[in-house]
Design an enzyme around this catalytic site. Structure first.
Site, mmCIF file in Angstrom:
data_model
loop_
_atom_site.group_PDB
_atom_site.id
_atom_site.type_symbol
_atom_site.label_atom_id
_atom_site.label_comp_id
_atom_site.label_asym_id
_atom_site.label_seq_id
_atom_site.Cartn_x
_atom_site.Cartn_y
_atom_site.Cartn_z
ATOM 1 N N LYS A 1 33.463 55.638 24.695
ATOM 2 C CA LYS A 1 33.865 55.079 26.002
ATOM 3 C C LYS A 1 33.738 53.907 26.264
ATOM 4 O O LYS A 1 34.135 53.430 27.354
ATOM 5 C CB LYS A 1 33.039 56.242 27.086
ATOM 6 C CG LYS A 1 33.245 57.645 26.798
ATOM 7 C CD LYS A 1 34.487 58.216 26.823
ATOM 8 C CE LYS A 1 34.676 59.811 26.735
ATOM 9 N NZ LYS A 1 35.990 60.518 27.288
ATOM 10 N N SER B 1 30.091 66.512 19.116
ATOM 11 C CA SER B 1 31.520 66.296 19.108
ATOM 12 C C SER B 1 31.821 65.593 17.695
ATOM 13 O O SER B 1 32.761 65.918 17.092
ATOM 14 C CB SER B 1 32.099 65.506 20.209
ATOM 15 O OG SER B 1 31.404 64.157 20.048
#
Length: 345
Positions: A50, A273
């Site tokens: 991110k 993830s």
């Protein structure tokens, strides 16, 4: 566009100059029979994928005049985005408010607050991001001129920033890559990377990934799962299905076990993830033996899951009772691509 790989040779003006140019690492023990490479995105200011998008989204918002001194940044997230948003806001000098479901890990909440952001919690867990979005919109509506909302799920600056990952992968593989595989999340990474790679070579295949317990794309079915940040109970606008060649579903248990294995076998301490991405990439390789070099992404470090998903107990949150239904536009979009996409489970 060429990556400046030598940028770290000199001092940086701020941590924003340390975004990107992350290593591409072969997973030789986990995948001994195929060249599977992982783009390790914890090499960044806050340790996740991110960092790229908030550096770009806030910088572009300033350039367009949408974010200016005296305003606050507000974002809705299941964790990593909130951490990166809070950090970039701090670097740029903006107050920050992060709205997230209460069922996320303690490490994520503490990191967000440590960066100086105000944390607002909403009911549920990762698949209840819609409730967090409602709360965020309520806050913004109370004082519209005060807040800038980056909107990682729909802001086109997100996949635009992640296209740089694709450019880096192209350079790091000398243009020899047959497929890219990654969980949908906000849609930003897989869309941006696929767009960049297919611009160089349209034959590169792109596979999105979703949790087997919440297969919105493949089955239009909602459900809870244990892989934070990748199946948030919505099909995000930033996921460009037109660029996808297939969708892979992976169970929570398989994702968590692979994340633990990556630590044991590759020395790569990463989050759930990452596990789901690697399992999915191996499924693609198994189904398509003609693909000899594949790339996936390690979105973050496992250090923010030590008390929960990976090595402790999953965060527990009461699931709010409500109807879970995709909107008509999303259903129409899924139906448009259904016959073309390859579905792997």
């Amino acid at each position: 566009m060429t990556t400046d790989w030598g940028r770290y040779r000199g001092p940086a003006d701020s941590l924003l100059d340390a975004v990107g140019r992350t290593p591409l690492v072969r997973l030789a023990r986990v995948a001994p029979d195929v060249e599977l490479y992982a783009k390790v995105e914890w090499y960044g200011p806050t340790g996740s994928v991110k960092d790229r998008i908030y550096s770009q989204m806030l910088t572009e918002a300033e350039r367009r005049g949408e974010l200016a001194p005296g305003m606050s940044v507000i974002e809705c997230t299941t964790g990593n985005a909130g951490i990166a948003c809070a950090a970039v806001a701090a670097i740029k000098g903006y107050p920050c408010v992060i709205v997230m479901p209460e069922g996320m890990s303690a490490e994520r909440k503490r990191m967000i607050e440590t960066y100086g952001a105000e944390l607002v919690l909403t009911p549920g867990a990762g698949t209840d991001i819609d409730l967090a979005l409602e709360k965020m919109r309520e806050i913004v509506a109370s004082d519209p001129g005060r807040y800038f909302f980056p909107g990682e799920f729909e802001n086109p600056d997100n996949p635009s920033a992640q296209a740089m990952s694709g450019e880096e992968i192209w350079e790091q593989t000398d243009g020899d890559v047959q497929a890219v595989v990654a969980a949908q999340g906000t849609g930003g990474w897989i869309t941006g990377a696929a767009r960049a790679l297919k611009a160089h070579d349209p034959s590169v295949l792109a596979f999105g990934v979703e949790p087997a317990e919440c297969p919105l794309i493949s089955e239009q079915r909602w459900g809870t799962h244990g892989v934070p940040g990748i199946g948030d109970g919505i099909v995000p606008p930033n996921l460009d299905l037109a660029l996808m060649d297939g969708i892979v579903v992976v169970s929570t248990d398989d994702a968590l076990e692979m994340a633990r294995r990556l630590a044991r076998d590759e020395g790569m301490l990463c989050g759930p993830s990452s596990g789901i991405n690697v399992v999915a990439a191996l499924k693609v390789a198994d189904k398509h033996p003609e693909l000899t070099r594949l790339v996936t992404v390690i979105p973050d470090t496992g250090q923010r899951y030590l008390s929960g998903e990976l090595f402790g107990d999953r965060p527990v949150a009461e699931e709010p009772v409500r109807e879970h239904r995709l909107d008509d536009a999303t259903i129409a979009m899924l139906e448009e691509h259904r016959d073309r996409l390859e579905f792997l489970s």
